[in-house]
Design a protein around this motif. Structure first.
Motif, PDB file in Angstrom:
ATOM      1  N   TYR A  35     -42.035  93.593 -20.583  1.00  0.00           N
ATOM      2  CA  TYR A  35     -41.632  92.356 -21.229  1.00  0.00           C
ATOM      3  C   TYR A  35     -41.978  91.167 -20.326  1.00  0.00           C
ATOM      4  O   TYR A  35     -41.978  91.275 -19.104  1.00  0.00           O
ATOM      5  N   GLN A  37     -40.427  87.366 -19.681  1.00  0.00           N
ATOM      6  CA  GLN A  37     -39.296  86.491 -19.977  1.00  0.00           C
ATOM      7  C   GLN A  37     -39.501  85.147 -19.302  1.00  0.00           C
ATOM      8  O   GLN A  37     -39.405  85.035 -18.072  1.00  0.00           O
ATOM      9  N   PRO A  43     -36.451  88.064 -23.647  1.00  0.00           N
ATOM     10  CA  PRO A  43     -37.639  88.846 -23.268  1.00  0.00           C
ATOM     11  C   PRO A  43     -38.586  89.015 -24.451  1.00  0.00           C
ATOM     12  O   PRO A  43     -38.149  89.242 -25.579  1.00  0.00           O
ATOM     13  N   LEU A  91     -40.403  92.080 -16.865  1.00  0.00           N
ATOM     14  CA  LEU A  91     -39.410  93.141 -16.886  1.00  0.00           C
ATOM     15  C   LEU A  91     -40.030  94.441 -17.373  1.00  0.00           C
ATOM     16  O   LEU A  91     -40.791  94.441 -18.340  1.00  0.00           O
ATOM     17  N   SER A  95     -36.838 104.161 -21.795  1.00  0.00           N
ATOM     18  CA  SER A  95     -35.782 104.623 -22.683  1.00  0.00           C
ATOM     19  C   SER A  95     -35.980 106.069 -23.087  1.00  0.00           C
ATOM     20  O   SER A  95     -37.104 106.577 -23.173  1.00  0.00           O
ATOM     21  N   PHE A  96     -34.815 106.702 -23.330  1.00  0.00           N
ATOM     22  CA  PHE A  96     -34.756 107.940 -24.087  1.00  0.00           C
ATOM     23  C   PHE A  96     -34.121 107.586 -25.433  1.00  0.00           C
ATOM     24  O   PHE A  96     -34.638 107.928 -26.486  1.00  0.00           O
ATOM     25  N   TYR A  97     -33.014 106.873 -25.373  1.00  0.00           N
ATOM     26  CA  TYR A  97     -32.427 106.208 -26.524  1.00  0.00           C
ATOM     27  C   TYR A  97     -32.405 104.717 -26.241  1.00  0.00           C
ATOM     28  O   TYR A  97     -33.384 104.026 -26.476  1.00  0.00           O
ATOM     29  N   GLU A  98     -31.290 104.170 -25.670  1.00  0.00           N
ATOM     30  CA  GLU A  98     -31.279 102.741 -25.354  1.00  0.00           C
ATOM     31  C   GLU A  98     -32.184 102.460 -24.164  1.00  0.00           C
ATOM     32  O   GLU A  98     -32.484 103.347 -23.359  1.00  0.00           O
ATOM     33  N   GLN A  99     -32.601 101.189 -24.068  1.00  0.00           N
ATOM     34  CA  GLN A  99     -33.501 100.781 -23.000  1.00  0.00           C
ATOM     35  C   GLN A  99     -32.726 100.482 -21.721  1.00  0.00           C
ATOM     36  O   GLN A  99     -31.669  99.859 -21.749  1.00  0.00           O
ATOM     37  N   PHE A 101     -33.354  98.524 -18.170  1.00  0.00           N
ATOM     38  CA  PHE A 101     -34.274  97.552 -17.597  1.00  0.00           C
ATOM     39  C   PHE A 101     -34.247  97.599 -16.070  1.00  0.00           C
ATOM     40  O   PHE A 101     -33.209  97.830 -15.451  1.00  0.00           O
ATOM     41  N   GLY A 102     -35.397  97.311 -15.493  1.00  0.00           N
ATOM     42  CA  GLY A 102     -35.480  97.112 -14.067  1.00  0.00           C
ATOM     43  C   GLY A 102     -35.077  95.699 -13.701  1.00  0.00           C
ATOM     44  O   GLY A 102     -34.780  94.886 -14.577  1.00  0.00           O
ATOM     45  N   PRO A 103     -35.091  95.368 -12.397  1.00  0.00           N
ATOM     46  CA  PRO A 103     -34.653  94.039 -11.955  1.00  0.00           C
ATOM     47  C   PRO A 103     -35.674  92.940 -12.244  1.00  0.00           C
ATOM     48  O   PRO A 103     -35.339  91.769 -12.195  1.00  0.00           O
TER      49      PRO A 103
END
Lengths: 110, 113
Positions: A35, A37, A43, A91, A95-99, A101-103
């Motif tokens: 992403y 941002q 994002p 960014l 995900s496997f289900y919800e995402q 995020f990294g820093p």
């Protein structure tokens, strides 16, 4: 459980230079996202991978941005050449289900 | 892609319940509603996801009326640490490989002592 790792955390470059960002997703997560941002905005999805295949790259400026995910694990996002408007936080999420995020990597193009 | 509309900002005092409403008039039959939270200098964090009626977890509740054209994220007894931007997204569901979720500008919640 280790989170999504990104490097570098900060990068300052001059316009027309090149830059690359690295992402290591959570182990076992098949889906990886990049992403962009911009300050004050939500994002914006640039590219989505499922394993090492691209699912969606409709908003990736392909004339200057490229991304790859070798062996379906780590991923790199490259900008060449950079423009002033590329200044943003980049960014990575997996995900496997919800995402998750990294820093992020804060890029400043001068 | 279904578009969402949220208030730009909200203020609340500590200890109060906060309700953030999101409009999504053209939500598709297969779309889910997902909320993320983002603190400054961090990536967004998943809060809750639902399809209809009510979903509750340890962090929040999500209320979705029968027509699914809007949804309300409810945060019980907020604290200063809940100050963040909250994003409402429709699509997915997460992990399905279906319609990718699109982040809008979000709602900036400020909790005041």
């Amino acid at each position: 459980e280790a989170g999504v790792a990104q490097s570098p955390r900060y990068k300052i470059i001059e316009k027309r230079q090149s830059v690359a960002f690295w992402c290591n997703p959570i182990s076992g997560h098949a889906t990886l996202y990049w992403y962009q941002q911009i300050l004050g905005q939500g994002p914006k999805l640039l590219i989505q991978f499922q394993n090492n295949g691209v699912v969606d790259d409709s908003q990736l400026p392909k004339d200057r941005f490229s991304a790859e995910r070798l062996k379906g694990v780590d991923s790199t996002l490259k900008i060449q050449p950079a423009k002033l408007e590329d200044s943003a936080v980049y960014l990575c999420a997996s995900s496997f289900y919800e995402q998750y995020f990294g820093p992020g990597t804060r890029l400043t193009v001068t | 892609l279904a578009k969402t509309t949220q208030p730009i900002s909200m203020d609340s005092y500590e200890g109060q319940e906060v309700n953030i409403t999101c409009s999504h008039n053209n939500i598709a039959t297969n779309d889910y509603i997902t909320w993320y939270q983002q603190f400054p200098s961090q990536g967004p964090r998943f809060i809750i996801q639902g399809y209809k009626t009510k979903v509750t977890n340890e962090v929040a509740s999500l209320f979705i009326p029968a027509d699914r054209k809007s949804s309300t994220l409810s945060l019980p007894r907020v604290s200063l640490s809940d100050t963040a931007v909250y994003y409402c997204l429709v699509g997915g569901p997460e992990g399905s490989g279906n319609t990718p979720l699109v982040f809008g500008k979000g709602t900036r919640l400020s909790v005041i002592a």
